[in-house]
Design a protein around this motif. Sequence first.
Motif, short mmCIF file in Angstrom:
data_model
loop_
_atom_site.label_atom_id
_atom_site.label_comp_id
_atom_site.label_asym_id
_atom_site.label_seq_id
_atom_site.Cartn_x
_atom_site.Cartn_y
_atom_site.Cartn_z
N UNK A 61 0.84 -1.20 0.00
CA UNK A 61 0.00 0.00 0.00
C UNK A 61 0.87 1.25 0.00
N UNK A 62 1.95 1.22 0.75
CA UNK A 62 2.86 2.37 0.80
C UNK A 62 3.45 2.64 -0.57
N UNK A 63 3.90 1.58 -1.26
CA UNK A 63 4.50 1.73 -2.58
C UNK A 63 3.50 2.26 -3.60
N UNK A 64 2.30 1.71 -3.59
CA UNK A 64 1.27 2.13 -4.56
C UNK A 64 0.86 3.58 -4.31
N UNK A 107 8.12 12.96 -16.22
CA UNK A 107 9.23 12.13 -15.74
C UNK A 107 9.78 11.28 -16.89
N UNK A 108 10.48 11.90 -17.84
CA UNK A 108 11.04 11.14 -18.97
C UNK A 108 11.96 10.03 -18.46
N UNK A 109 11.81 8.87 -19.06
CA UNK A 109 12.65 7.74 -18.68
C UNK A 109 12.05 6.86 -17.61
N UNK A 110 11.07 7.36 -16.89
CA UNK A 110 10.44 6.54 -15.85
C UNK A 110 9.39 5.63 -16.48
N UNK A 111 9.38 4.37 -16.06
CA UNK A 111 8.43 3.39 -16.58
C UNK A 111 7.17 3.43 -15.73
N UNK A 112 6.02 3.57 -16.40
CA UNK A 112 4.73 3.54 -15.73
C UNK A 112 3.96 2.30 -16.16
N UNK A 113 3.45 1.57 -15.20
CA UNK A 113 2.61 0.43 -15.53
C UNK A 113 1.28 0.94 -16.07
N UNK A 122 -7.66 -0.05 -22.60
CA UNK A 122 -7.97 1.34 -22.95
C UNK A 122 -6.72 2.20 -22.94
N UNK A 123 -5.78 1.91 -22.03
CA UNK A 123 -4.52 2.63 -22.00
C UNK A 123 -3.73 2.35 -23.28
N UNK A 183 6.35 -6.16 -20.67
CA UNK A 183 6.02 -6.72 -19.38
C UNK A 183 5.88 -5.72 -18.26
N UNK A 184 6.19 -4.44 -18.53
CA UNK A 184 6.16 -3.43 -17.48
C UNK A 184 5.21 -2.28 -17.76
N UNK A 185 5.27 -1.72 -18.95
CA UNK A 185 4.40 -0.58 -19.25
C UNK A 185 4.98 0.32 -20.30
N UNK A 186 4.90 1.63 -20.05
CA UNK A 186 5.34 2.62 -21.04
C UNK A 186 6.23 3.67 -20.38
#
Length: 230
Positions: A13-16, A167-173, A192-193, A219-222
């Motif tokens: 929960x803290x991480x999310x 945040x260029x370079x950061x991976x978002x799920x 939808x994403x 496997x992670x996102x964009x």
Amino acid sequence: MATLLLVEDDEQLLSVTAAYFELHEFKIFQSADAAGCLRVLENNHVDLIVLDLTLPDEDGLVLLRKLRTKGDTPIIVVSGRTSGDDRLAGLEFGADDYLCKPFLPKELLYRVNNILSRTGVNNNTSSISEFHGWVLNLDDKSLFSEDNEEAQLTRHEFQLLSALARHPGRIYSREELIDIFNDLEGPESTRAIDITISRLRKKIEKDVKKPEIILTVKGLGYKLSRNSSS
């Protein structure tokens, strides 16, 4: 940029929660216990504390009372203690707000922003993002190329691109990207994403089959690449 201290012993929960607020341009400190909370406050300025009551080393209400003797930093209690007596105790001990678990991150965000607005804390950041020959204006919600040609974005395309561009370079799920939408009409599925990303690429990429700006991380996102060759 507003600064939050999240005090929560549930690691997931803290991480999310931290990731969600970072998406919305907050600086985050984290602690899993009362001792860590006090250490953070000794060495850093914090605009607001989000406090769980069930901590491994000290009851949250005791910590809440200690925090109130040290200063007037706004505190939102977030707890699984849901009875009326618990909520009343939290407020009597000095909490500015009390939110019961489980909660929607959007609701916590609204409550945080409401309190910060009352205390005069401004969480605005730079209104201009520049990347790969594009200029994104967060104030008027426009996107122009270096040749001054405007790309027409839908509201959801703009919100998604804004999050990536901060945040260029950061991976978002995909799940994190769903959370950026502040309205009930936003995308509710990872598919939808994917569709929104596809539409964005058609508007800003030179070759949608070989994207250089919005990259898929398998496997992670964009992520938004830091430069056209990354």
